[in-house]
Design a protein around this motif. Structure first.
Motif, PDB file in Angstrom:
ATOM      1  N   PHE A  95      -5.522   0.244  -0.741  1.00 46.70           N
ATOM      2  CA  PHE A  95      -5.596  -1.097  -0.174  1.00 46.70           C
ATOM      3  C   PHE A  95      -4.521  -1.312   0.884  1.00 46.70           C
ATOM      4  CE2 PHE A  95      -8.296  -1.895  -3.785  1.00 46.70           C
ATOM      5  CZ  PHE A  95      -9.137  -2.908  -3.343  1.00 46.70           C
ATOM      6  N   VAL A 128       2.453  -3.516  -9.873  1.00 42.85           N
ATOM      7  CA  VAL A 128       1.464  -2.482 -10.190  1.00 42.85           C
ATOM      8  C   VAL A 128       1.910  -1.706 -11.419  1.00 42.85           C
ATOM      9  CG1 VAL A 128       0.319  -0.397  -9.356  1.00 42.85           C
ATOM     10  CG2 VAL A 128       0.755  -2.277  -7.781  1.00 42.85           C
ATOM     11  N   PHE A 169      -2.260  -5.272   0.669  1.00 43.45           N
ATOM     12  CA  PHE A 169      -3.155  -5.178   1.824  1.00 43.45           C
ATOM     13  C   PHE A 169      -2.650  -6.032   2.979  1.00 43.45           C
ATOM     14  CE2 PHE A 169      -6.627  -6.937   4.313  1.00 43.45           C
ATOM     15  CZ  PHE A 169      -7.345  -5.807   4.685  1.00 43.45           C
ATOM     16  N   LEU A 211      -4.677  -6.537 -11.425  1.00 44.34           N
ATOM     17  CA  LEU A 211      -4.248  -5.619 -10.371  1.00 44.34           C
ATOM     18  C   LEU A 211      -4.741  -6.053  -8.997  1.00 44.34           C
ATOM     19  CD1 LEU A 211      -4.682  -2.100 -12.027  1.00 44.34           C
ATOM     20  CD2 LEU A 211      -2.559  -3.083 -11.149  1.00 44.34           C
ATOM     21  N   SER A 212      -5.745  -6.915  -8.960  1.00 49.60           N
ATOM     22  CA  SER A 212      -6.237  -7.381  -7.670  1.00 49.60           C
ATOM     23  C   SER A 212      -5.161  -8.147  -6.909  1.00 49.60           C
ATOM     24  CB  SER A 212      -7.475  -8.269  -7.859  1.00 49.60           C
ATOM     25  OG  SER A 212      -7.158  -9.421  -8.619  1.00 49.60           O
ATOM     26  N   TYR A 215      -2.776  -5.615  -5.206  1.00 50.80           N
ATOM     27  CA  TYR A 215      -3.581  -4.928  -4.208  1.00 50.80           C
ATOM     28  C   TYR A 215      -3.815  -5.826  -2.994  1.00 50.80           C
ATOM     29  CZ  TYR A 215      -4.731  -1.113  -7.458  1.00 50.80           C
ATOM     30  OH  TYR A 215      -4.678  -0.032  -8.298  1.00 50.80           O
ATOM     31  N   GLY A 251      -4.683   3.447  -5.924  1.00 45.44           N
ATOM     32  CA  GLY A 251      -5.448   2.281  -5.506  1.00 45.44           C
ATOM     33  C   GLY A 251      -4.631   1.325  -4.673  1.00 45.44           C
ATOM     34  N   PHE A 252      -3.374   1.130  -5.062  1.00 40.37           N
ATOM     35  CA  PHE A 252      -2.487   0.261  -4.285  1.00 40.37           C
ATOM     36  C   PHE A 252      -2.322   0.797  -2.874  1.00 40.37           C
ATOM     37  CE2 PHE A 252       1.846  -0.853  -2.873  1.00 40.37           C
ATOM     38  CZ  PHE A 252       1.767  -2.241  -2.920  1.00 40.37           C
ATOM     39  N   ASN A 253      -2.149   2.110  -2.763  1.00 42.49           N
ATOM     40  CA  ASN A 253      -1.986   2.700  -1.434  1.00 42.49           C
ATOM     41  C   ASN A 253      -3.282   2.675  -0.638  1.00 42.49           C
ATOM     42  OD1 ASN A 253       0.810   3.534  -1.139  1.00 42.49           O
ATOM     43  ND2 ASN A 253       0.430   4.912  -2.843  1.00 42.49           N
TER      44      ASN A 253
END
Length: 413
Positions: A357, A338, A234, A226-227, A230, A353-355
């Motif tokens: 970042f 995601v 970002f 997932l990094s 993300y 978490g995506f939002n």
């Protein structure tokens, strides 16, 4: 055979209806948000910010735009956690949209005449952002809950995002010509309509989930892949934030544009970005996520610099169109990535978490852009934004290409 096809159409009809409704909620959020961008320096001056110089106007605008995104960053994961914990999404979308609508109206009521200290208005802006992100993030999560390809569902979100921003920029510019507070009023009305629309959407959240936030985050840590979305999210949002603030002021100062004309120039980016979202989301279901993300991100970084190097407004406009095309490759594929990687009962937290970042990226775009302009000028700022976008992707690309991704529902491995 005919009965089975008819039954399938009947079963899909509610899904298609809810996909459209949720996309319209996402559209309303982004439309209202971007309405403010073309004349944001005029707005902060009317709200009482003291910004006599160009860099002072940038700083005051960065604080105003940044306050909303601080609310986004701090509360996106919280909304996702509440949704996953209760097994409900719709009530939180409605509450977020209503709170955001009231937040815009409060800014108008408190900001008229510049009687209230600017710091209190920034606090109101923060609260407005904290509510708005609930409607935005959970609407996208509800799209993730729908049947059909992840790319198709995220393509619907992407075209809503692109359409909202595509229309928000030029419409906002024209609204500023009618009055500096008119965009705030229209933004509040758009979110109020989104709240009403969301009440008609069926909840499809996984029921009975008792996962706590700590457990959900632990499982996300067990999915280091997932990094990648993300990080890419970002950087893409960083450049978007850069253009929302620095790009707008640059076009107005360099080419002598008013707020309406600046909004039209921003629309040249957002129009192709919007129109290509859905087909690019479907394409990513067929060819995978890696190619659109890699090619689109590298091209995106290069075109950011090309916008500044364009010697005339006409060439800058062409570069903005190319920027929108490059962005359309990246956005739906990254959001679908995601969805591919998250477990069904963690989707709210994963998208939150995506939002987080992504909104940190927006904040970075405001902060880095305005700081570099003040220190070294517009040229250095555009170069920094372009190199950051392309550089991060280039560094991550070898590991990303080696990543073993699960197949999408329409293109299983």
């Amino acid at each position: 055979m005919g009965h089975r096809l008819a039954a399938r159409r009947d079963a899909l009809a509610p899904v298609q209806r809810d996909r459209v409704a949720l996309a319209l909620v996402v559209f309303a959020v982004l439309f209202g948000q971007v309405l403010l961008y073309p004349g944001v320096t005029d707005l902060v001056a009317a709200l009482g910010a003291h910004a006599g110089s160009a860099t002072g106007a940038l700083d005051a605008s960065a604080w105003f735009l940044g306050a909303e995104f601080v609310g986004f960053v701090l509360c996106a994961g919280l909304w996702g956690h509440l949704s996953d914990r209760t097994g409900r999404r719709t009530p939180f979308v409605v509450a977020g949209a209503l709170g955001g609508a009231l937040g815009y109206l409060v800014l108008v009521l408190l900001g008229r005449g510049g009687a209230l200290a600017y710091e209190w208005l920034l606090l109101a802006r923060f609260v407005q952002g904290a509510f708005t992100i609930g409607a935005f993030s959970l609407s996208m999560t509800m799209l993730m809950d729908l049947e059909g390809g992840h790319g198709k569902n995220m393509g619907a979100a992407g075209i809503a995002i692109g359409s909202g921003t595509a229309l928000g920029a030029p419409v906002g510019g024209q609204l500023y010509e009618m009055g500096v507070f008119v965009p705030l009023l229209v933004a509040g009305g758009a979110l109020g309509g989104a709240a009403l629309l969301a009440t008609r959407v069926a909840d499809r959240a996984p029921s009975g989930t008792t996962t706590g936030l700590g457990d959900a985050l632990a499982r996300l840590r067990e999915t280091p892949a997932l990094s990648f979305p993300y990080a890419f999210g970002f950087m893409d949002r960083l450049t978007a934030g850069f253009f929302a603030l620095v790009g707008t002021v640059y076009f107005r100062e360099t080419f002598g544009l008013d707020a309406g004309s600046a909004g039209l120039v921003l629309g040249l980016f957002f129009a192709p970005f919007a129109l290509l979202q859905y087909p690019m989301g479907v394409l990513s279901d067929r060819v995978g996520r890696k190619l659109p993300v890699a090619v689109g991100s590298l091209c995106y970084g290069a075109v950011v610099v090309a916008v500044y190097l364009a010697p005339t407004l006409a060439l800058a406009a062409v570069a903005m169109v190319c920027l929108g095309v490059a962005g359309a490759f990246v956005s739906p594929a990254t959001m679908a990535l995601v969805t591919d990687l998250a477990n069904a009962d963690d989707r709210g937290v994963a998208m939150g978490g995506f939002n987080v970042f992504g909104n940190l990226g927006f904040l970075g775009g405001f902060a880095v852009g305005s700081a570099v302009v003040e220190a070294a000028g517009y040229g250095a700022a555009f170069l920094t934004a372009g190199l950051l976008e392309a550089g991060v992707v280039a560094l991550a690309l070898p590991a990303f290409l080696r990543l073993d991704l699960p197949g999408s529902p329409t293109n299983p491995k």
